[in-house]
Design a protein around this motif. Structure first.
Motif, PDB file in Angstrom:
ATOM      1  N   LYS A  22      -8.598 -39.759  63.184  1.00 22.56           N
ATOM      2  CA  LYS A  22      -9.425 -38.555  63.248  1.00 22.56           C
ATOM      3  C   LYS A  22      -8.909 -37.454  62.331  1.00 22.56           C
ATOM      4  CE  LYS A  22     -10.930 -39.362  68.024  1.00 22.56           C
ATOM      5  NZ  LYS A  22     -10.978 -38.799  69.400  1.00 22.56           N
ATOM      6  N   HIS A  23      -7.766 -37.662  61.718  1.00 25.28           N
ATOM      7  CA  HIS A  23      -7.180 -36.651  60.851  1.00 25.28           C
ATOM      8  C   HIS A  23      -7.555 -36.899  59.393  1.00 25.28           C
ATOM      9  CE1 HIS A  23      -4.587 -35.342  64.179  1.00 25.28           C
ATOM     10  NE2 HIS A  23      -4.372 -36.621  64.408  1.00 25.28           N
ATOM     11  N   GLU A  24      -7.637 -35.827  58.615  1.00 28.88           N
ATOM     12  CA  GLU A  24      -7.874 -35.917  57.185  1.00 28.88           C
ATOM     13  C   GLU A  24      -6.885 -35.034  56.437  1.00 28.88           C
ATOM     14  OE1 GLU A  24     -12.521 -37.069  56.423  1.00 28.88           O
ATOM     15  OE2 GLU A  24     -11.982 -34.944  56.474  1.00 28.88           O
ATOM     16  N   VAL A  25      -6.438 -35.513  55.280  1.00 30.08           N
ATOM     17  CA  VAL A  25      -5.497 -34.780  54.441  1.00 30.08           C
ATOM     18  C   VAL A  25      -6.046 -34.762  53.018  1.00 30.08           C
ATOM     19  CG1 VAL A  25      -3.191 -34.822  53.406  1.00 30.08           C
ATOM     20  CG2 VAL A  25      -3.478 -35.331  55.843  1.00 30.08           C
ATOM     21  N   PRO A  26      -6.069 -33.592  52.362  1.00 36.69           N
ATOM     22  CA  PRO A  26      -6.586 -33.528  50.989  1.00 36.69           C
ATOM     23  C   PRO A  26      -5.549 -33.988  49.966  1.00 36.69           C
ATOM     24  CG  PRO A  26      -5.873 -31.362  51.687  1.00 36.69           C
ATOM     25  CD  PRO A  26      -5.700 -32.265  52.890  1.00 36.69           C
ATOM     26  N   VAL A  27      -6.033 -34.567  48.871  1.00 41.09           N
ATOM     27  CA  VAL A  27      -5.185 -34.892  47.723  1.00 41.09           C
ATOM     28  C   VAL A  27      -5.512 -33.878  46.640  1.00 41.09           C
ATOM     29  CG1 VAL A  27      -4.511 -36.635  46.040  1.00 41.09           C
ATOM     30  CG2 VAL A  27      -5.266 -37.344  48.318  1.00 41.09           C
ATOM     31  N   SER A  28      -4.572 -33.016  46.283  1.00 40.07           N
ATOM     32  CA  SER A  28      -4.845 -31.980  45.295  1.00 40.07           C
ATOM     33  C   SER A  28      -4.927 -32.577  43.899  1.00 40.07           C
ATOM     34  CB  SER A  28      -3.777 -30.892  45.344  1.00 40.07           C
ATOM     35  OG  SER A  28      -2.533 -31.397  44.924  1.00 40.07           O
ATOM     36  N   LYS A  29      -5.589 -31.855  43.016  1.00 38.06           N
ATOM     37  CA  LYS A  29      -5.873 -32.355  41.673  1.00 38.06           C
ATOM     38  C   LYS A  29      -4.608 -32.745  40.926  1.00 38.06           C
ATOM     39  CE  LYS A  29      -8.548 -31.211  37.548  1.00 38.06           C
ATOM     40  NZ  LYS A  29      -9.420 -30.181  36.898  1.00 38.06           N
ATOM     41  N   SER A  30      -3.538 -31.951  41.076  1.00 40.32           N
ATOM     42  CA  SER A  30      -2.311 -32.209  40.327  1.00 40.32           C
ATOM     43  C   SER A  30      -1.601 -33.485  40.764  1.00 40.32           C
ATOM     44  CB  SER A  30      -1.357 -31.019  40.463  1.00 40.32           C
ATOM     45  OG  SER A  30      -1.047 -30.778  41.820  1.00 40.32           O
ATOM     46  N   TYR A  31      -1.922 -34.006  41.968  1.00 42.98           N
ATOM     47  CA  TYR A  31      -1.270 -35.215  42.478  1.00 42.98           C
ATOM     48  C   TYR A  31      -2.168 -36.449  42.397  1.00 42.98           C
ATOM     49  CZ  TYR A  31       2.469 -32.354  44.490  1.00 42.98           C
ATOM     50  OH  TYR A  31       3.534 -31.509  44.666  1.00 42.98           O
ATOM     51  N   GLN A  32      -3.447 -36.258  42.078  1.00 46.53           N
ATOM     52  CA  GLN A  32      -4.406 -37.362  42.192  1.00 46.53           C
ATOM     53  C   GLN A  32      -4.076 -38.544  41.291  1.00 46.53           C
ATOM     54  OE1 GLN A  32      -8.280 -35.658  41.561  1.00 46.53           O
ATOM     55  NE2 GLN A  32      -8.171 -34.386  43.409  1.00 46.53           N
ATOM     56  N   GLU A  33      -3.833 -38.311  40.022  1.00 47.25           N
ATOM     57  CA  GLU A  33      -3.626 -39.415  39.089  1.00 47.25           C
ATOM     58  C   GLU A  33      -2.439 -40.285  39.498  1.00 47.25           C
ATOM     59  OE1 GLU A  33      -2.794 -40.281  34.317  1.00 47.25           O
ATOM     60  OE2 GLU A  33      -3.231 -38.246  35.034  1.00 47.25           O
ATOM     61  N   GLY A  34      -1.305 -39.662  39.750  1.00 48.63           N
ATOM     62  CA  GLY A  34      -0.114 -40.426  40.122  1.00 48.63           C
ATOM     63  C   GLY A  34      -0.263 -41.123  41.455  1.00 48.63           C
ATOM     64  N   PHE A  35      -0.901 -40.447  42.414  1.00 50.88           N
ATOM     65  CA  PHE A  35      -1.030 -41.035  43.750  1.00 50.88           C
ATOM     66  C   PHE A  35      -1.973 -42.235  43.745  1.00 50.88           C
ATOM     67  CE2 PHE A  35      -3.240 -41.176  47.891  1.00 50.88           C
ATOM     68  CZ  PHE A  35      -2.156 -41.553  48.678  1.00 50.88           C
TER      69      PHE A  35
ATOM     70  N   VAL B 225       1.120 -35.498  48.357  1.00 51.83           N
ATOM     71  CA  VAL B 225      -0.239 -35.543  47.830  1.00 51.83           C
ATOM     72  C   VAL B 225      -0.830 -34.149  47.644  1.00 51.83           C
ATOM     73  CG1 VAL B 225      -0.700 -37.825  48.785  1.00 51.83           C
ATOM     74  CG2 VAL B 225      -1.239 -35.784  50.146  1.00 51.83           C
ATOM     75  N   HIS B 226      -0.057 -33.141  48.023  1.00 55.71           N
ATOM     76  CA  HIS B 226      -0.531 -31.764  47.999  1.00 55.71           C
ATOM     77  C   HIS B 226       0.699 -30.895  48.167  1.00 55.71           C
ATOM     78  CE1 HIS B 226      -2.566 -28.103  49.446  1.00 55.71           C
ATOM     79  NE2 HIS B 226      -3.707 -28.610  49.013  1.00 55.71           N
ATOM     80  N   ARG B 227       0.644 -29.661  47.709  1.00 57.52           N
ATOM     81  CA  ARG B 227       1.828 -28.814  47.885  1.00 57.52           C
ATOM     82  C   ARG B 227       2.129 -28.560  49.366  1.00 57.52           C
ATOM     83  NH1 ARG B 227       0.764 -23.082  48.268  1.00 57.52           N
ATOM     84  NH2 ARG B 227      -1.472 -22.658  48.322  1.00 57.52           N
ATOM     85  N   SER B 228       1.140 -28.848  50.233  1.00 60.48           N
ATOM     86  CA  SER B 228       1.329 -28.621  51.670  1.00 60.48           C
ATOM     87  C   SER B 228       1.361 -29.898  52.498  1.00 60.48           C
ATOM     88  CB  SER B 228       0.210 -27.712  52.204  1.00 60.48           C
ATOM     89  OG  SER B 228       0.232 -26.459  51.570  1.00 60.48           O
ATOM     90  N   TYR B 229       1.294 -31.083  51.851  1.00 58.38           N
ATOM     91  CA  TYR B 229       1.216 -32.314  52.628  1.00 58.38           C
ATOM     92  C   TYR B 229       2.065 -33.445  52.033  1.00 58.38           C
ATOM     93  CZ  TYR B 229      -2.839 -30.354  55.054  1.00 58.38           C
ATOM     94  OH  TYR B 229      -3.676 -29.568  55.804  1.00 58.38           O
ATOM     95  N   ILE B 230       2.732 -34.188  52.919  1.00 57.73           N
ATOM     96  CA  ILE B 230       3.361 -35.481  52.613  1.00 57.73           C
ATOM     97  C   ILE B 230       2.725 -36.499  53.545  1.00 57.73           C
ATOM     98  CG2 ILE B 230       5.499 -36.839  52.702  1.00 57.73           C
ATOM     99  CD1 ILE B 230       7.045 -34.268  52.206  1.00 57.73           C
ATOM    100  N   VAL B 231       2.353 -37.664  53.023  1.00 57.78           N
ATOM    101  CA  VAL B 231       1.672 -38.655  53.855  1.00 57.78           C
ATOM    102  C   VAL B 231       2.466 -39.956  53.917  1.00 57.78           C
ATOM    103  CG1 VAL B 231      -0.582 -37.695  53.286  1.00 57.78           C
ATOM    104  CG2 VAL B 231       0.299 -39.618  51.956  1.00 57.78           C
TER     105      VAL B 231
END
Length: 244
Positions: free
Chosen positions: A224-237, A201-207
């Protein structure tokens, strides 16, 4: 530590400018209270041997007489959470062999310091949780993978894995009850995970898509954890989440 209490900390750096910069950033951090600042590791060691205590120690690595790594090896127990601060990435393997909480590469930026504080808070919260009872029946082989943590091979059950975060040449596996630091890139781990359950979902995260609790403002909640979804992955995810 109560929710309103601050984490006490100290720092050690033989470079005056670096030391003053980190002191300033700590002063801007609501969760931190600076107790002591040292220009060398020898004085810091004396502080601990005389009964001094803090929650976090921010340590430079390359210092005369006694390096930050040497200091960690001889600190009295129980040790505080150690956050190493250095100009070189080459010490990472030695650092994580010592089970440090985080490893920051200079120059220290305020968002990176805040990230380190959050890791300390997460680790301290995890130590308050009871150890999980061992399961007498292991899960099927297609529901876990083995990773090398320090010198030990550890089984990670997919059901317990929330997400994976890239950390230079390392990766941090965030599980229900603990975090594991693995000497492996995110790309290598991604190739070993089942695509039906895990998503980049991000160049630094796999969920782990089966463990997502909430989605809001392009942030994924895992308790309690949060992970960002970067713009380049948003549509597909998001298309994947909707089952399209």
């Amino acid at each position: 530590m109560t929710p309103s209490a601050k984490l006490t900390c100290l720092l050690v750096d033989d470079n005056e400018m670096n030391r003053l910069t980190l002191e300033h950033l700590i002063g801007l951090t609501p969760e931190l209270e600076l107790v002591a600042s040292f220009s060398n590791a020898v004085d810091c060691l004396a502080f601990f041997r005389q009964g001094g205590k803090v929650d976090i120690a921010f340590l430079d690595i390359e210092m005369p007489l006694l390096s930050g790594l040497d200091l960690v090896r001889i600190l009295p127990t129980p040790q505080p959470d150690i956050v190493l601060v250095t100009s070189h990435r080459g010490f990472a393997l030695d650092a994580f062999d010592l089970r440090v909480t985080d490893y920051i590469v200079k120059p220290v930026e305020f968002p990176r310091l805040l990230q380190a504080v959050q890791r300390v808070l997460a680790n301290r919260a995890a130590t308050l949780l009871p150890e999980p009872s061992p399961s007498p029946i292991p899960p099927p082989r297609d529901q876990y993978l083995f990773v090398k943590v320090n010198k030990k091979i550890v089984r990670v059950n997919y059901a317990e894995l929330l997400y994976i975060e890239a950390l230079s040449d390392y990766s941090v596996l965030v599980l229900d009850k603990q975090k594991l630091i693995v000497y492996s890139t995110l790309k290598v781990l991604e190739s070993r995970l089942p695509t039906a359950q895990f998503a980049r979902v991000h160049r630094s995260y796999i969920v782990n898509t089966k463990r997502i609790d909430a989605v809001e403002d392009h942030m994924l909640g895992f308790g309690k954890h949060e992970v960002p979804v970067s713009k380049s992955y948003q549509e597909g995810f998001y298309r994947r989440l909707r089952g399209v």
